[in-house]
Design an enzyme around this catalytic site. Structure first.
Site, short mmCIF file in Angstrom:
data_model
loop_
_atom_site.label_atom_id
_atom_site.label_comp_id
_atom_site.label_asym_id
_atom_site.label_seq_id
_atom_site.Cartn_x
_atom_site.Cartn_y
_atom_site.Cartn_z
N ASP A 251 -6.23 0.30 6.54
CA ASP A 251 -7.30 1.14 5.99
C ASP A 251 -8.12 1.78 7.10
O ASP A 251 -8.66 2.87 6.93
CB ASP A 251 -8.19 0.31 5.08
CG ASP A 251 -7.42 -0.24 3.88
OD1 ASP A 251 -6.85 0.57 3.14
OD2 ASP A 251 -7.37 -1.47 3.71
N ASP B 84 3.31 -2.57 8.42
CA ASP B 84 2.33 -2.50 7.34
C ASP B 84 1.38 -1.34 7.59
O ASP B 84 1.33 -0.79 8.70
CB ASP B 84 1.55 -3.82 7.27
CG ASP B 84 0.93 -4.08 5.91
OD1 ASP B 84 0.90 -3.15 5.07
OD2 ASP B 84 0.45 -5.21 5.68
N THR C 252 1.23 3.78 2.17
CA THR C 252 1.99 4.10 3.37
C THR C 252 3.15 3.12 3.56
O THR C 252 4.26 3.51 3.93
CB THR C 252 1.08 4.09 4.61
OG1 THR C 252 -0.09 4.88 4.35
CG2 THR C 252 1.80 4.67 5.82
N GLU D 93 -0.75 -10.48 3.64
CA GLU D 93 -0.50 -9.58 4.76
C GLU D 93 -0.82 -10.24 6.09
O GLU D 93 -0.06 -10.12 7.06
CB GLU D 93 -1.31 -8.29 4.60
CG GLU D 93 -0.80 -7.38 3.49
CD GLU D 93 -1.70 -6.19 3.23
OE1 GLU D 93 -1.19 -5.18 2.72
OE2 GLU D 93 -2.91 -6.27 3.53
N GLY E 66 0.82 -1.20 0.00
CA GLY E 66 0.00 0.00 0.00
C GLY E 66 0.85 1.25 0.00
O GLY E 66 2.08 1.20 0.11
#
Length: 262
Positions: free
Chosen positions: A92, A89, A36, A111, A34
């Site tokens: 959301d 990680d 970030t 993940e 993702g």
């Protein structure tokens, strides 16, 4: 860099920069997927290049693996690493108990496998990802392609007896075709609005034939590093029960971050 980044990207960057401090020489590190998490991979790549950091990275998607190799991180499989010291990680959504919704990038299965094979999971996020109750972000559920419409109907029928506000679901698309995960599966996004009992929902979903995994990460995250647009970061450790604040400085640079686009 401060003049080049929007407030949201500044928040992501400082969260990633602070989280990189968890990484020590010789560690086996799970690398998330993702926008970030991409900042984090770049930060670690800079440490490898400039500080001689030696780590083995286990990526959670093919695109993270590609980025990690590009910035000089040694990439290994989870089977090669066997167990990880740390996974960093994005998320959301996260709530006050550090339960998460993940999977907006479509990599929730890898993940979750990587995160649960780690001694510690640290989440990096901008402050906009914090919620009082999970569910505003659509909950991803990975399903096998065979009979996916039947699986979808079964999920929607089951949601009638679950404490959620919405029960609609949509098949995630990639243009005109269904989105396909790295494992060759599809994703159903559940538009629940509010999840009353995330633990119960996670268990119920994973008992359904056709469901591979869901995007609820319950009791997996140990700490969250929250970034703000002004350079502030807040580290919340669920195990220690502590909240620490810091301020990170921005520096103009033409290094690994110049071509990073979310």
């Amino acid at each position: 860099m401060s003049g080049e980044l929007s407030p949201i990207d500044k928040a992501k960057f400082v969260a990633a920069k602070k989280a990189a401090e968890y990484v020590e020489d010789g560690m086996r590190v799970g690398l998330g997927t993702g926008s970030t998490a991409a900042w984090l991979v770049r930060c670690l790549g800079e440490m490898v290049r400039d500080e001689g950091l030696r780590i083995k990275g286990v990526p959670t998607s093919t695109r993270t693996a590609q980025l990690a190799r590009e910035v000089g991180i040694q990439v290994v499989s989870l089977d090669e690493a066997k167990w990880l010291d740390l996974t960093i990680d994005g998320a959301d959504e996260f709530d006050g108990d550090l339960n998460l919704i993940k999977g907006g990038g479509g990599a929730l299965l890898q993940e979750k496998i990587v995160a649960t094979a780690s001694d510690q999971m640290v989440v990096i996020a901008d402050v906009g990802k914090e919620v009082e109750t999970l569910g505003a972000f659509p909950l991803p559920v990975e399903v096998i392609p065979f009979g996916w419409q039947t699986t979808q109907a079964l999920i929607e029928e089951t949601l009638v007896s679950i404490d959620v506000l919405g029960r609609a679901s949509t098949l995630r698309m990639n243009g005109d075709s269904p989105f396909v995960t790295d494992e060759g599966n599809h994703i159903l996004d559940l538009h629940l609005n509010r999840i009353g009992d995330a633990r119960q929902l996670a268990m119920v979903l994973n008992q359904m034939p056709g469901v591979v995994e869901n995007g609820l990460f319950i009791d997996i995250c140990d700490a969250v590093v929250v970034g703000y647009g002004d350079g502030r970061v807040e580290v919340r450790d669920i195990n220690a029960g502590t909240i620490e604040e810091a301020m990170l400085d921005f520096a103009e640079t033409d290094n690994l971050f110049t071509d990073l686009v979310d």
